[in-house]
Write a protein that holds these residues in place. Structure first.
Motif, PDB file in Angstrom:
ATOM      1  N   ALA A 868      -0.511   3.664   2.138  1.00  0.00           N
ATOM      2  CA  ALA A 868      -1.395   3.031   1.158  1.00  0.00           C
ATOM      3  C   ALA A 868      -1.072   1.545   1.043  1.00  0.00           C
ATOM      4  O   ALA A 868       0.094   1.149   1.110  1.00  0.00           O
ATOM      5  N   PRO A 869      -2.093   0.696   0.874  1.00  0.00           N
ATOM      6  CA  PRO A 869      -1.849  -0.761   0.873  1.00  0.00           C
ATOM      7  C   PRO A 869      -0.905  -1.219  -0.224  1.00  0.00           C
ATOM      8  O   PRO A 869      -0.096  -2.125  -0.007  1.00  0.00           O
ATOM      9  N   GLU A 870      -0.962  -0.593  -1.415  1.00  0.00           N
ATOM     10  CA  GLU A 870      -0.101  -1.065  -2.502  1.00  0.00           C
ATOM     11  C   GLU A 870       1.368  -0.724  -2.254  1.00  0.00           C
ATOM     12  O   GLU A 870       2.265  -1.334  -2.833  1.00  0.00           O
ATOM     13  N   TYR A 871       1.626   0.254  -1.370  1.00  0.00           N
ATOM     14  CA  TYR A 871       2.997   0.671  -1.093  1.00  0.00           C
ATOM     15  C   TYR A 871       3.806  -0.472  -0.474  1.00  0.00           C
ATOM     16  O   TYR A 871       5.015  -0.589  -0.656  1.00  0.00           O
ATOM     17  N   ALA A 872       3.105  -1.348   0.262  1.00  0.00           N
ATOM     18  CA  ALA A 872       3.794  -2.433   0.950  1.00  0.00           C
ATOM     19  C   ALA A 872       4.385  -3.454  -0.011  1.00  0.00           C
ATOM     20  O   ALA A 872       5.352  -4.134   0.316  1.00  0.00           O
ATOM     21  N   TYR A 873       3.814  -3.559  -1.225  1.00  0.00           N
ATOM     22  CA  TYR A 873       4.351  -4.577  -2.138  1.00  0.00           C
ATOM     23  C   TYR A 873       4.946  -4.006  -3.421  1.00  0.00           C
ATOM     24  O   TYR A 873       5.635  -4.705  -4.143  1.00  0.00           O
ATOM     25  N   THR A 874       4.700  -2.714  -3.726  1.00  0.00           N
ATOM     26  CA  THR A 874       5.332  -2.135  -4.915  1.00  0.00           C
ATOM     27  C   THR A 874       6.503  -1.226  -4.561  1.00  0.00           C
ATOM     28  O   THR A 874       7.448  -1.100  -5.323  1.00  0.00           O
ATOM     29  N   LEU A 875       6.412  -0.546  -3.375  1.00  0.00           N
ATOM     30  CA  LEU A 875       7.424   0.430  -2.965  1.00  0.00           C
ATOM     31  C   LEU A 875       7.630   1.509  -4.020  1.00  0.00           C
ATOM     32  O   LEU A 875       8.679   2.123  -4.097  1.00  0.00           O
ATOM     33  N   ARG A 876       6.604   1.743  -4.821  1.00  0.00           N
ATOM     34  CA  ARG A 876       6.688   2.734  -5.894  1.00  0.00           C
ATOM     35  C   ARG A 876       6.114   4.067  -5.407  1.00  0.00           C
ATOM     36  O   ARG A 876       5.035   4.111  -4.830  1.00  0.00           O
ATOM     37  N   VAL A 877       6.858   5.150  -5.604  1.00  0.00           N
ATOM     38  CA  VAL A 877       6.428   6.471  -5.168  1.00  0.00           C
ATOM     39  C   VAL A 877       5.545   7.116  -6.239  1.00  0.00           C
ATOM     40  O   VAL A 877       5.976   7.262  -7.385  1.00  0.00           O
ATOM     41  N   ASN A 878       4.318   7.465  -5.908  1.00  0.00           N
ATOM     42  CA  ASN A 878       3.489   8.295  -6.780  1.00  0.00           C
ATOM     43  C   ASN A 878       2.456   9.036  -5.962  1.00  0.00           C
ATOM     44  O   ASN A 878       2.305   8.816  -4.763  1.00  0.00           O
ATOM     45  N   GLU A 879       1.736   9.923  -6.644  1.00  0.00           N
ATOM     46  CA  GLU A 879       0.805  10.799  -5.931  1.00  0.00           C
ATOM     47  C   GLU A 879      -0.361  10.048  -5.308  1.00  0.00           C
ATOM     48  O   GLU A 879      -1.006  10.530  -4.369  1.00  0.00           O
ATOM     49  N   LYS A 880      -0.681   8.848  -5.789  1.00  0.00           N
ATOM     50  CA  LYS A 880      -1.800   8.091  -5.230  1.00  0.00           C
ATOM     51  C   LYS A 880      -1.546   7.713  -3.767  1.00  0.00           C
ATOM     52  O   LYS A 880      -2.487   7.526  -3.000  1.00  0.00           O
ATOM     53  N   SER A 881      -0.269   7.600  -3.389  1.00  0.00           N
ATOM     54  CA  SER A 881       0.059   7.306  -1.991  1.00  0.00           C
ATOM     55  C   SER A 881      -0.332   8.472  -1.103  1.00  0.00           C
ATOM     56  O   SER A 881      -0.892   8.298  -0.022  1.00  0.00           O
ATOM     57  N   ASP A 882      -0.022   9.697  -1.546  1.00  0.00           N
ATOM     58  CA  ASP A 882      -0.417  10.892  -0.795  1.00  0.00           C
ATOM     59  C   ASP A 882      -1.929  10.979  -0.668  1.00  0.00           C
ATOM     60  O   ASP A 882      -2.460  11.379   0.372  1.00  0.00           O
ATOM     61  N   ILE A 883      -2.641  10.638  -1.753  1.00  0.00           N
ATOM     62  CA  ILE A 883      -4.103  10.750  -1.746  1.00  0.00           C
ATOM     63  C   ILE A 883      -4.697   9.798  -0.719  1.00  0.00           C
ATOM     64  O   ILE A 883      -5.634  10.150   0.003  1.00  0.00           O
ATOM     65  N   TYR A 884      -4.143   8.591  -0.640  1.00  0.00           N
ATOM     66  CA  TYR A 884      -4.621   7.647   0.383  1.00  0.00           C
ATOM     67  C   TYR A 884      -4.381   8.225   1.787  1.00  0.00           C
ATOM     68  O   TYR A 884      -5.286   8.210   2.631  1.00  0.00           O
ATOM     69  N   SER A 885      -3.180   8.732   2.034  1.00  0.00           N
ATOM     70  CA  SER A 885      -2.859   9.285   3.352  1.00  0.00           C
ATOM     71  C   SER A 885      -3.773  10.458   3.685  1.00  0.00           C
ATOM     72  O   SER A 885      -4.234  10.591   4.825  1.00  0.00           O
ATOM     73  N   PHE A 886      -4.039  11.308   2.691  1.00  0.00           N
ATOM     74  CA  PHE A 886      -4.945  12.430   2.930  1.00  0.00           C
ATOM     75  C   PHE A 886      -6.345  11.920   3.275  1.00  0.00           C
ATOM     76  O   PHE A 886      -7.028  12.488   4.132  1.00  0.00           O
ATOM     77  N   GLY A 887      -6.775  10.849   2.617  1.00  0.00           N
ATOM     78  CA  GLY A 887      -8.077  10.272   2.926  1.00  0.00           C
ATOM     79  C   GLY A 887      -8.171   9.833   4.376  1.00  0.00           C
ATOM     80  O   GLY A 887      -9.217   9.985   5.022  1.00  0.00           O
ATOM     81  N   VAL A 888      -7.075   9.293   4.922  1.00  0.00           N
ATOM     82  CA  VAL A 888      -7.055   8.895   6.331  1.00  0.00           C
ATOM     83  C   VAL A 888      -7.216  10.125   7.227  1.00  0.00           C
ATOM     84  O   VAL A 888      -7.943  10.103   8.224  1.00  0.00           O
ATOM     85  N   VAL A 889      -6.547  11.235   6.860  1.00  0.00           N
ATOM     86  CA  VAL A 889      -6.691  12.478   7.625  1.00  0.00           C
ATOM     87  C   VAL A 889      -8.149  12.939   7.606  1.00  0.00           C
ATOM     88  O   VAL A 889      -8.695  13.380   8.628  1.00  0.00           O
ATOM     89  N   VAL A 890      -8.807  12.842   6.450  1.00  0.00           N
ATOM     90  CA  VAL A 890     -10.219  13.215   6.356  1.00  0.00           C
ATOM     91  C   VAL A 890     -11.066  12.352   7.294  1.00  0.00           C
ATOM     92  O   VAL A 890     -11.947  12.855   7.998  1.00  0.00           O
ATOM     93  N   LEU A 891     -10.787  11.056   7.331  1.00  0.00           N
ATOM     94  CA  LEU A 891     -11.529  10.176   8.231  1.00  0.00           C
ATOM     95  C   LEU A 891     -11.267  10.544   9.692  1.00  0.00           C
ATOM     96  O   LEU A 891     -12.168  10.443  10.533  1.00  0.00           O
TER      97      LEU A 891
END
Length: 999
Positions: A868-891
């Motif tokens: 997820a793009p925000e991971y590069a500057y926050t390094l904060r772990v939350n479920e929104k990161s998984d949701i972004y990655s899952f979206g890539v799998v859907v694509l």
């Protein structure tokens, strides 16, 4: 008195009068408490105004017209979340309660039994967990109970046999185990029993269900049933729908089923039933749909079955023989006939299709013969005509050239002759046209310009002649043009430069001449180019080196001349053949190797220091040096081979001895009941059983003595290995961290879409993890390989839904929640039925009560293209990161493309999709190999993928919401509705022909 004085006095009177106080009655107070106890993101309850005196006018609330007491609360499809509100049971006259298709979570409390007046309780399509409350049977007036699509687990309580008035019981799509209990046969009032898609233990179908003489629908699909179908089911005279599909039932179809005089549909597909059809089927006068496909049925198709008013007959993948009865042509409602993969013979009934609205006909892989009936498309609705691998002969009837409804045609591998009707080439809706391996003659007609939807054109191994028409370049959706082994001539039309979707061009063994089109660079998606054994001339275009997707290039046995383009070195080719042309000059340095020698033989002008390519001008001069070098290399090779063999046997003996010594030091920790020991696992860990190597260790396939197969991950000794596909993992993370994360996560959780961890084995310097084995490997490996064609759209959709349900369980049903942190297609594993499991929890983290990780990570964890793009500057772990990655799998599933591809330049898949949508439209985004009839469904899932990959985390839906959205666009929603209502629906059909007829 002056008028203004009167107005002043009136105003003073009003101000001195106390305000009227409106008091909401007690039932309204209960409903207000309900409103405040639930999460309502769509404000569905905003109109519930506490200033009203009664809730009777509130949306979703119905009151009795006489008593003004609440009798119904219907909150279906309102996106509410929260625990089941037991306070509703305080409404004394509540008879109807529905929370269908919401996000109600936690467990269903036992005090639901205090809703004593309930007749109808619908909690389907929610997120409820835990055991089924045994107190539900205490509801004295309950007639309708639907708990479909939740996560209830455990067995069906004994008390469920004590329902007094229950007519509908639906527990479909849960996690129930145990067996289907015989006591359900005690609910004499039952009209509908739906228990499908639960992981019950293997068990027999209880004969006691034959006591349910009021039953109209019996739906037990995929319930792990074994043994024979009991004769007692013949007593269900009111039954309209019998579905026992996807089980392991064996034995014959019982004679008693022929006594079900009211039955409308019978579905027995995907079992192990054997023998012939029971006599007396003519009694089934109401039967419209009969599906006994994928069994072991033998004998002939009975005439009495074909005389029924059938609308759908599916008997594919059995052992049937004989001819198809003529009487099938008299069925006026028949729209579907699928008989592929049997041993059927004879000719098709002459009038088939004349009296019926035939849409889907698949009789592939049989031994049918004779000519095609001209009446197949008489009613003008035929969409699929699949007849590959038979012995049909004669010409294609002219009437089929006018069948505008056709979308999928496969006539390959028969004995057809004659010219193809001109109209047949240009059918406007056909996306697949296969005529391979027949004896067709004539030309590919210019009318092909009308086939605007054509994606796959396969006409190989016929007698087609003449030039390829210019109009073929107008087919902007064409992906595969295979016309090998014909007599095609002339040059390739310049218009073919327009075929931007072209992935396969195979014209080998023809007489095509001229130069390759100068605009070949537009074939950006070309994967295979085979023009061998033609008469092509001129130079090989330099631009061919820019086709980054090209995997196979065969231009052998032509008249190409000039140098070999240096750009060919940029391609990642699995096959290269430029032999027997007129090429000259020096080979590009990458190809000047012994391994490529056969790719360039037969080109006298080529010269490189490889024997067989040069003309031997300096052969005599260098003969002595060559002989000396050969001798040296042979001797060195022999010494090396002897040394390797000696070292191998020494090392193997050492490892065997070490294994015997160390066995006693292993510690086993199991998470499920095991049928094997750690020693049996250890004996099978050799290099021959390695099936993969990931970022954290090697994976072995181990076949146990009982025949069961497991996968064993042996973690790297020094830590986490760098994977070429993964970004750097957190600095200092070692093997123990990965092991602890896997054990901590998988050792505790249980879900059908999370890979099962059987046990772990440890010593001081080695750690093993033993998982359930997934025969179809990872989604990434399958999707992006040559086997990607196995994944049709329904399968891809189901994989997306399975993975979403697994992640939703981690985020919403685990306490505390778990974030995977490395969601990608390679970490989604597929079982033998392509059901998906989320795997590899080596980077997983547990969230605290605030929904945040324990701390910010020191560096980025995850895989390129999925982060997820925000991971590069926050390094904060939350479920929104998984949701972004899952979206890539859907694509990935929708587009068929990798998350990172050289074709994208500096973009990743997400940016490429967004840019392409804006500039070219959705047709340039969707996977061209997929059936266009699913285009609408694919677009809906594409939108879900784009929502999940929103740049702002706050705009991404929760995984719970993602599951709901995917369920809403499911192509099987129609079938579930048809089943639930107990009525036949033309939409109730699960297309398996792609799996059965080499589609």
């Amino acid at each position: 008195m002056p008028q203004h004085l009167l107005l002043l006095l009136l105003l003073l009177f009003l101000l001195s009068t106390p305000p009227l106080i409106v008091s909401l009655n007690q039932e309204g107070v209960y409903l207000q408490s309900l409103k405040h106890s639930l999460d309502d993101p769509d404000s569905a309850l905003s109109a519930w105004n506490e200033r009203d005196d009664t809730p009777c006018n509130w949306p979703a609330v119905t009151c009795d017209p006489d008593s003004h007491s609440v009798v119904s609360v219907d909150l279906s499809n309102t996106n509410l979340a929260g625990p089941f509100p037991s306070l509703l049971c305080r409404l004394p006259n509540l008879t109807f309660l529905s929370f269908f298709n919401n996000s109600m979570n936690s467990t269903l409390p036992p005090d639901v039994s205090t809703c004593g007046s309930l007749h109808h309780l619908d909690l389907a399509q929610n997120l409820l967990t835990g055991a089924l409350p045994h107190t539900l049977a205490d509801l004295p007036n309950l007639r309708y109970l639907d708990l479909t699509g939740n996560n209830f687990s455990g067995g069906i309580p004994d008390t469920f046999g004590k329902f007094r008035e229950l007519e509908v019981l639906s527990l479909v799509y849960n996690l129930l185990d145990g067996t289907i209990p015989a006591f359900l046969g005690n609910i004499s009032t039952l009209k509908m029993l739906n228990l499908s898609y639960n992981p019950f233990f293997p068990s027999r179908l209880p004969p006691e269900l034959g006591n349910l003489t009021n039953l109209e629908v019996l739906w037990l699909t995929d319930c792990n049933l074994v043994g024979e179908i009991p004769d007692s089911l013949g007593r269900l005279k009111k039954l309209t729908d019998l579905d026992l599909a996807l089980n392991a039932l064996d034995g014959p179809i019982p004679r008693s089923l022929a006594e079900l005089s009211s039955v409308v549909q019978i579905e027995l597909y995907n079992n192990s039933l054997s023998g012939g059809f029971p006599p007396g089927m003519s009694n089934l006068t109401a039967l419209r749909l009969f599906d006994a496909s994928m069994n072991e049925l033998s004998g002939k198709i009975p005439d009495e079955l074909c005389r029924l008013p059938l609308e759908s007959l599916n008997l594919y993948e059995n052992r049937l023989v004989g001819s198809l009865p003529e009487s099938i042509a008299n069925s006026t409602g028949l729209y579907e006939l699928r008989l592929f993969r049997n041993g059927l013979t004879g000719e098709l009934p002459k009038n088939i299709g004349r009296n019926s609205p035939l849409k889907w006909l698949d009789i592939s892989n049989n031994q049918f013969s004779g000519e095609l009936p001209a009446s197949l498309c008489e009613k003008g609705g035929l969409e699929e005509l699949l007849m590959i691998y038979n012995q049909f002969s004669g010409p294609i009837p002219a009437s089929l050239g006018e069948c505008q409804s056709l979308s999928r045609v496969r006539l390959g591998f028969n004995r057809f002759t004659g010219e193809v009707p001109a109209g047949f080439w240009g059918l406007p809706h056909v996306y697949l046209l296969e005529l391979a391996e027949n004896s067709f003659s004539g030309r590919i007609e210019k009318t092909i310009a009308g086939a605007a939807n054509l994606s796959i054109l396969i006409v190989s191994k016929n007698n087609f002649s003449g030039s390829i028409p210019e109009e073929i370049g107008w087919l902007e959706n064409l992906y595969d043009f295979s016309g090998s082994d014909n007599s095609l001539s002339g040059s390739l039309p310049e218009s073919m430069e327009n075929l931007e979707q072209l992935g396969i061009l195979d014209l080998h063994n023809n007489e095509v001449s001229g130069e390759l089109p100068s605009g070949i660079k537009s074939w950006k998606k070309l994967n295979e180019l085979n023009l061998a054994n033609n008469k092509f001339s001129g130079k090989i275009p330099e631009k061919i080196g820019s086709l980054s997707m090209l995997n196979s290039l065969d231009l052998s046995r032509n008249e190409f001349s000039g140098n070999i383009p240096l750009g060919l070195q940029n391609l990642k080719l699995n096959q290269l053949n430029l032999s027997y042309n007129r090429l000259s000059g020096e080979l590009p340095p990458l190809f000047a190797k012994e391994t490529y020698m056969s790719s360039f033989v037969g080109n006298p002008g080529l010269c490189v220091d490889l024997e067989g390519l040069c003309d031997g001008k300096s052969e005599a001069k260098s003969m002595g040096y060559v002989w000396l070098l050969r001798t040296i290399f042979v001797l060195a090779g022999l010494v090396f081979i002897v040394g390797v063999v000696w070292f191998y046997f020494k090392y193997r003996n050492f490892e065997k001895a070490k294994r015997v010594i160390d066995k006693s030091k292993w510690t086993l920790m199991s998470f499920h009941k095991l049928g094997f020991s750690e020693y049996e696992i250890l004996d099978c860990l050799d290099e021959d059983s390695v099936i993969g190597s990931g970022s954290s260790g090697k994976v072995y396939k181990v076949v146990l003595r009982n025949g069961e197969v497991v996968a064993v991950k042996k973690l790297w000794a020094g830590g986490v290995k760098k994977d070429s596909e993964s970004a750097d993992v957190e600095k200092g993370q070692v093997r123990d961290n990965v092991f602890d994360a896997e054990v901590e996560t998988l050792g505790k959780i249980r879900h059908k879409n999370i890979v099962k961890l059987w046990c772990c084995c440890t010593t001081r310097d080695c750690k093993l993890l033993v998982y359930e084995y997934m025969p179809n490997g990872s989604l990434g490996d399958l999707l992006h390989s040559s086997k990607g064609g196995l994944l049709d759209w329904p399968t891809r959709y189901k994989i997306a839904l399975d993975a979403a349900e697994g992640l939703s369980y981690l985020h919403h049903d685990c306490v505390p929640p778990i974030v995977h942190r490395d969601v990608k297609s390679n970490n989604i594993l597929l079982d033998g039925d392509f059901r998906a499991r989320v795997a590899d929890f080596g980077l997983a983290k547990v969230l605290d009560s605030t929904g945040k990780g324990p701390k910010s990570m020191s560096v980025i964890a995850g895989s390129c293209g999925y982060i997820a793009p925000e991971y590069a500057y926050t390094l904060r772990v939350n479920e929104k990161s998984d949701i972004y990655s899952f979206g890539v799998v859907v694509l990935e599933l929708v587009t068929g493309r990798l998350p990172v591809d050289p074709e994208f330049g500096e973009k990743d898949l997400v940016k490429w999709v967004c840019t392409t949508l804006d500039q070219k439209g959705v047709d340039h985004v969707l996977e061209p190999k997929l059936d266009p009839c699913y285009k609408e469904d694919m677009c809906k899932v594409l939108n879900i993928g784009l929502l999940c990959t929103s740049p702002l985390p706050i705009n991404r839906p929760s995984m719970r919401r993602v599951v709901k959205m995917l369920q809403e666009v499911s192509p099987v929603n129609h079938s579930k509705t048809a089943k639930k209502d107990g009525k036949l629906s033309p939409y109730y059909y699960e297309d398996t022909s792609d799996h059965g007829s080499a589609a």
